[in-house]
Structure formats: C-alpha cells, structure tokens
Design an enzyme around this catalytic site. Structure first.
Site, PDB file in Angstrom:
ATOM      1  N   HIS A 177       0.839  -1.206   0.000  1.00 35.10           N
ATOM      2  CA  HIS A 177       0.000   0.000   0.000  1.00 35.10           C
ATOM      3  C   HIS A 177       0.875   1.259   0.000  1.00 35.10           C
ATOM      4  O   HIS A 177       0.619   2.215  -0.753  1.00 35.10           O
ATOM      5  CB  HIS A 177      -0.901  -0.035   1.248  1.00 35.10           C
ATOM      6  CG  HIS A 177      -1.842   1.122   1.381  1.00 35.10           C
ATOM      7  ND1 HIS A 177      -3.181   1.040   1.067  1.00 35.10           N
ATOM      8  CD2 HIS A 177      -1.641   2.397   1.818  1.00 35.10           C
ATOM      9  CE1 HIS A 177      -3.752   2.216   1.293  1.00 35.10           C
ATOM     10  NE2 HIS A 177      -2.842   3.058   1.753  1.00 35.10           N
ATOM     11  N   GLU A 178       1.933   1.262   0.832  1.00 35.24           N
ATOM     12  CA  GLU A 178       2.767   2.471   0.935  1.00 35.24           C
ATOM     13  C   GLU A 178       3.621   2.683  -0.310  1.00 35.24           C
ATOM     14  O   GLU A 178       3.813   3.822  -0.753  1.00 35.24           O
ATOM     15  CB  GLU A 178       3.638   2.407   2.199  1.00 35.24           C
ATOM     16  CG  GLU A 178       2.856   2.295   3.494  1.00 35.24           C
ATOM     17  CD  GLU A 178       1.692   3.262   3.610  1.00 35.24           C
ATOM     18  OE1 GLU A 178       1.795   4.415   3.144  1.00 35.24           O
ATOM     19  OE2 GLU A 178       0.640   2.850   4.157  1.00 35.24           O
TER      20      GLU A 178
END
Lengths: 181, 167
Positions: free
Chosen positions: B141-142
């Site tokens: 996600h990051e």
C-alpha cells in the site's frame, strides 16, 4: 435548500447508446447524476439512477423522460428518492462477509436464505442471482452481508449448514478481510 | 515534534508519480523520517508514505505493532525505509482496504500475501525484508503511494468495489 433527489428506473431491450441518450436528456434538463447502477439481466437493459433536480425543474425532467420513452423505446419510471430520516437512520455496523450459494434451481432459495439472515439481524448490502440454463438449471447467488458483532460466527455457520441441507444448495461464507493503512 | 497534516484525496500531491529518490546522505532526510514517525504515532494507522504528509520523496514508515488486532502485529516492527521497491510477490488475494488519505471509503483491491521489499533502512543500510500477511499488505500500500497510486485506482466497479464507511 438542497435540490431534491429522484430515483430513475430505466429498462428496455439492450443496444448501444441508451446510457448516452438518457444521460444527455437529463443533463439538458439540468439534472445531475449521482449514484447509479446499470446491468443486463437476461439480455435486457436495466438501470437505476439517483439524480438531483434543480428546484422547480421537475417538469422539465418528466418532459425529457417522455421524449426518451418515445424515441428510445424504453420504460422510464421516476420516484422521489427516500431520503433517510436521521432520527430513524440505522447505521450498518459489523463485519463484512461474502456468501455464495449454488445448487439446482427451484423456487424459494432467496427467501429461505434471507429469512434466516434477517432473523439474526444480518443486513444484505449486495445481492445478485443468476440461473445457468442447462438440462438441470443451476442457481448461483452471491451476497455481501454485514453481520453484527453480537452474532456468534460458529452458530451462524451451523445454521447455514443446516439450511444448505434443507434447500439442497451449497453455501459458503467468507469473512471479507478489511485493513486501514 | 514533526506531526504533519495527513493530506486527503483529491490533493494532487497524492497522485504524483514523480516522487524523488532520496540521497541517504542528504541531511534533510532526517527531518522527513522524523515527520513520518511523529505523524504515524499521532495517527490511528499503521503505515504512512512521505507524499501523504506533503513530502514528495520516496520514504515510508510501516509499524504493524500498532494494529488493534494482535494477529496482525507480527513482522519487522517499526521500519523506516528510503527508496523502497517491491522485488518479489506471491499468492495474490482480494482484500478491502482503507487509507488515511481517503477516510470515507474502503475499496476492494488485489494484494499479495508474501512480498519482498528492498530499500535503505537508516542504521542498517540496504535491506531486503521478506514480509507476509498484513505487513506485506502495508508495504504494498505504501509503495503504491510513492507511485501516486491509491486503492481507488484499482476499483473496477464503484458499486462492487467501493464502499462508504458507516457514519
């Protein structure tokens, strides 16, 4: 005051250009399309739209829709949107699950499953069913459920297993993993 | 303290795909890392990317030990990483994700249960971390944030893939 919302139902024989014609007519009548859903059921075109209509423009919307009905050969139905009464509003809270079912088609499958879920105050937030034609028509149903935290999951699975035997359908229940990052 | 505001969609910073590689010797890096750590500590989330707090650079922080579910806390603890890339993935699965920068919605995405993340870890040098489960999800996600990608980009159907959170 905010502009009033209406629900527009459109159905007819599918062909290219229906969405374009309907949305153009609404735009020209000053309406704004908010949430909408369109799908094909057994080859037929089905669309539901929530639209906002400028105050005092309801008649121009209805005139536009009469035009669409005549020129596009569609059935169009308009209703006021049932705005939530904040005092009565029920927040859907709990754990999301997906339920899938398949088996030989026969009347009563949806009723049996949803009655059992309703008895546990489980909310169905999405549902689709499909009959697969063949020598023995097969029924497929998928649902998304919001299960209250208070419902004991092993007990729920046990009740679904029992129902599965009664209606001769395979039922599976899977928690939808959710993560906030 | 470097607690910064978490930018919210549709802030254009979140969609940039030209976030700069960091020179590990650059003295300004320390401030970015401190801001990430301080802001994460002040937030309910378990991970942040520098663009979410207004730094258009490739740095992230992941700390799954902050998660409220004990079964999600296993992994490498608190990791600050510069210039991370995902080098290997396996075992794709569907998951419904939320994001601190898109607070009102969750969305269905496809992630991998295993991921190898390679990057510069201050104090340790270049590391390749083998991550699983929730920690692997957080790194994916990051790293997406560093490339300007949000879970909204994976939504194929607004009705079936995007969900407004209960108010």
């Amino acid at each position: 005051m905010t502009n009033p919302r209406y629900v527009l139902n459109v159905l007819g024989q599918d062909r290219p250009g229906i969405v374009a014609a309907v949305s153009r007519a609404m735009t020209d009548a000053g309406c704004n399309i908010e949430d909408s859903s369109m799908t094909m059921l057994r080859g037929a075109f089905m669309m539901i739209m929530i639209i906002t209509v400028p105050m005092g423009s309801e008649n121009s919307l209805r005139t536009a829709m009469v035009g669409i009905t005549a020129t596009q050969g569609l059935q169009v139905h308009i209703d006021p949107y049932p705005e939530a009464d904040e005092g009565l509003r029920r927040t859907v809270e709990g754990v999301s699950y997906s339920l899938t079912l398949h088996g030989a088609d026969h009347p009563g499958i949806v009723a049996a499953v949803t009655e059992m879920l309703a008895s546990d105050s489980i909310n169905v937030v999405d549902l689709s069913t499909h009959v697969v034609e063949g020598s023995t028509p097969m029924y497929i149903m998928t649902m998304e459920l919001v299960v209250p935290e208070s419902v004991e999951k092993a007990g729920l699975r046990g009740r679904l297993d029992k129902l599965s035997e009664e209606i001769h359908c395979a039922i599976s229940l899977t928690e939808i993993e959710t993560a906030t990052l | 303290m470097g607690v910064r505001e978490i930018l919210l969609y549709p802030d254009e910073t979140l969609s940039r795909n030209d976030n700069a590689e960091l020179d590990t010797a650059d003295p300004t890096v320390d401030q970015v890392l401190q801001d990430l750590a301080d802001t994460l500590d002040a937030s309910p989330g378990v991970a942040l990317a520098a663009p979410q707090i207004g730094h258009a650079v490739r740095a992230i922080i992941v700390d799954v030990t902050k998660d409220r579910k004990p079964e999600r806390r296993e992994g490498h603890g608190r990791v600050l990483m510069l210039n991370p890339i995902i080098t290997q993935t396996s075992d794709a699965y569907p998951v419904r994700e939320g994001c601190l920068s898109v607070p009102e919605y969750t969305g269905n995405v496809t992630r991998y249960r295993q991921a190898v993340v390679k990057g510069y870890v201050p104090g340790s040098g270049i590391r390749a971390l083998h991550c699983e489960g929730f920690e692997a999800l957080a790194f994916q996600h990051e790293v997406d944030h560093l490339n300007g990608a949000l879970f909204l980009d994976q939504a194929k159907s607004a009705r079936r893939n995007l969900f407004r959170r209960a108010q």
